[in-house]
Scaffold this active site. Structure first.
Site, PDB file in Angstrom:
ATOM      1  CD  GLU A 104     -14.207  21.460  -4.871  1.00  0.00           C
ATOM      2  OE1 GLU A 104     -15.454  21.410  -4.936  1.00  0.00           O
ATOM      3  OE2 GLU A 104     -13.493  21.770  -5.833  1.00  0.00           O
ATOM      4  CG  HIS A 157     -14.860  24.210  -7.901  1.00  0.00           C
ATOM      5  ND1 HIS A 157     -13.898  23.227  -8.011  1.00  0.00           N
ATOM      6  CD2 HIS A 157     -14.998  24.743  -9.131  1.00  0.00           C
ATOM      7  CE1 HIS A 157     -13.470  23.172  -9.259  1.00  0.00           C
ATOM      8  NE2 HIS A 157     -14.115  24.075  -9.965  1.00  0.00           N
ATOM      9  CB  CYS A 168     -15.261  21.771 -12.083  1.00  0.00           C
ATOM     10  SG  CYS A 168     -14.938  23.171 -13.172  1.00  0.00           S
TER      11      CYS A 168
HETATM   12  N1  LIG Z   1     -11.966  24.046 -12.233  1.00  0.00           N
HETATM   13  C1  LIG Z   1     -12.058  23.100 -13.200  1.00  0.00           C
HETATM   14  O1  LIG Z   1     -12.207  21.933 -12.898  1.00  0.00           O
HETATM   15  C2  LIG Z   1     -11.933  23.566 -14.634  1.00  0.00           C
HETATM   16  C3  LIG Z   1     -12.457  22.538 -15.625  1.00  0.00           C
HETATM   17  C4  LIG Z   1     -11.952  22.738 -17.031  1.00  0.00           C
HETATM   18  N2  LIG Z   1     -10.490  22.719 -17.038  1.00  0.00           N
HETATM   19  C5  LIG Z   1     -12.482  24.077 -17.584  1.00  0.00           C
HETATM   20  O2  LIG Z   1     -11.745  25.058 -17.610  1.00  0.00           O
HETATM   21  O3  LIG Z   1     -13.659  24.151 -17.934  1.00  0.00           O
END
Ligand SMILES: NC(=O)CC[C@H](N)C(=O)O
Length: 295
Positions: A239, A237, A110
């Site tokens: 994890e 994600h 992400c």
């Molecule tokens: N969960 C995250 O890592 C979010 C990544 C980034 N802040 C976004 O909103 O796209």
């Protein structure tokens, strides 16, 4: 003094944190549950030279909101990697290239994926730290926080995805829409199978339909590798799905099948990489493996 040979030393992951990254604990837990070791350090500990990435096997850029997504998600951290000199006189990006050339692995999840893309490490055809793709605002115009299904590209190059055909994992981001710079880059990504993960519908068919594709990403792409397969970035994600009980539907699934696996799909990726690195080490020639590591 406890001495371990390189072949028996546990796989060790370095998990970065700091400046608004917020998924480091789950990511470290994923490696530990998969049989590896994980150390969480602040980004500045690497930039100051206090921690060397070269002491680890897998370098991890976790998710979060680094620098509050100012200037765009991942941009400030990517620029720190591109321009700040470490005591070695090299930038972190230059150290990363040496780390990869030495056969190690780099993962961005992400916000971490956004950093890798914006420092030019994915897909990195030119090797010139230039942006060949980017990750920008979701087509929906809003922050997306939902579970998605992914299809694994059978031609992918990542040991993280070994033996996997599909995954169910959560996404939670505002800037997950992959945009590709030009047709040449797009063609090479497709030809070389670097679009390792794609969004799909409940039947497992790749789709551009919202919300199955939550952000409007080109190629319905949820994850990329570089041509070596050693650099892996993804918006979802894994994890966050290490245990069945992370899933909102766990009670119904358990009722329907009391023998349902209590592991989440995400844990499979970390088991794969720990096993892959361990096996690669065990296969090393004797002289390489005899490099004893004194702990
Ligand atoms: N969960 C995250 O890592 C979010 C990544 C980034 N802040 C976004 O909103 O796209």
């Amino acid at each position: 003094m406890n001495e371990l040979t390189a072949t028996t030393r546990p796989v060790h992951a370095l998990v970065l944190t700091g400046f608004g990254i917020n998924c480091e604990e789950e990511l470290a837990a994923a490696y530990r549950l998969a049989g590896g070791e994980a150390t969480i350090v602040h980004f500045n500990q690497v930039l100051s030279g206090e921690t060397s990435i070269h002491d680890y096997d897998v370098l991890n850029f976790p998710g979060g909101f680094s620098f509050g997504d100012d200037l765009g998600s991942g941009v400030v951290m990517a620029n720190k990697a591109r321009f700040r000199k470490l005591p070695s006189g090299r930038t972190l990006l230059e150290e990363l290239r040496a780390f990869i050339e030495a056969g190690n692995y780099v993962v961005g999840i992400c916000n971490g994926f956004q950093m890798l893309v914006k420092m030019g490490l994915l897909p990195d055809f030119a090797g010139q730290q230039e942006r060949e793709v980017t990750l920008t605002h979701n087509a929906s115009g809003r922050y997306e926080d939902r579970w998605v299904r992914l299809a694994v590209n059978p031609r992918n190059r990542s040991p993280f995805l070994k033996g996997l055909t599909s995954l169910e994992v959560p996404v939670r981001h505002g800037e997950g829409r992959l945009v590709i710079r030009d047709e040449e880059i797009r063609s090479r990504i497709l030809a070389e199978g670097l679009n390792c993960l794609t969004y799909c519908d409940a039947t497992g068919c790749e789709t551009e339909l919202y919300p199955h594709n939550p952000n409007g990403a080109e190629l319905n792409c949820a994850g990329l590798t570089d041509t070596t397969g050693q650099v892996f970035g993804l918006m979802p994600h894994p994890e966050a799905f290490l245990s069945l009980y992370n899933h909102p539907d766990w009670a119904r699934r358990k009722r329907l099948d009391p023998n349902v696996s209590e592991e989440g799909d995400g844990l499979k990726l970390f088991r794969n990489i720990v096993e892959h690195i361990s096996q690669s080490r065990a296969a090393q020639p004797a002289e390489a493996a005899s490099n004893e590591v004194s702990l």
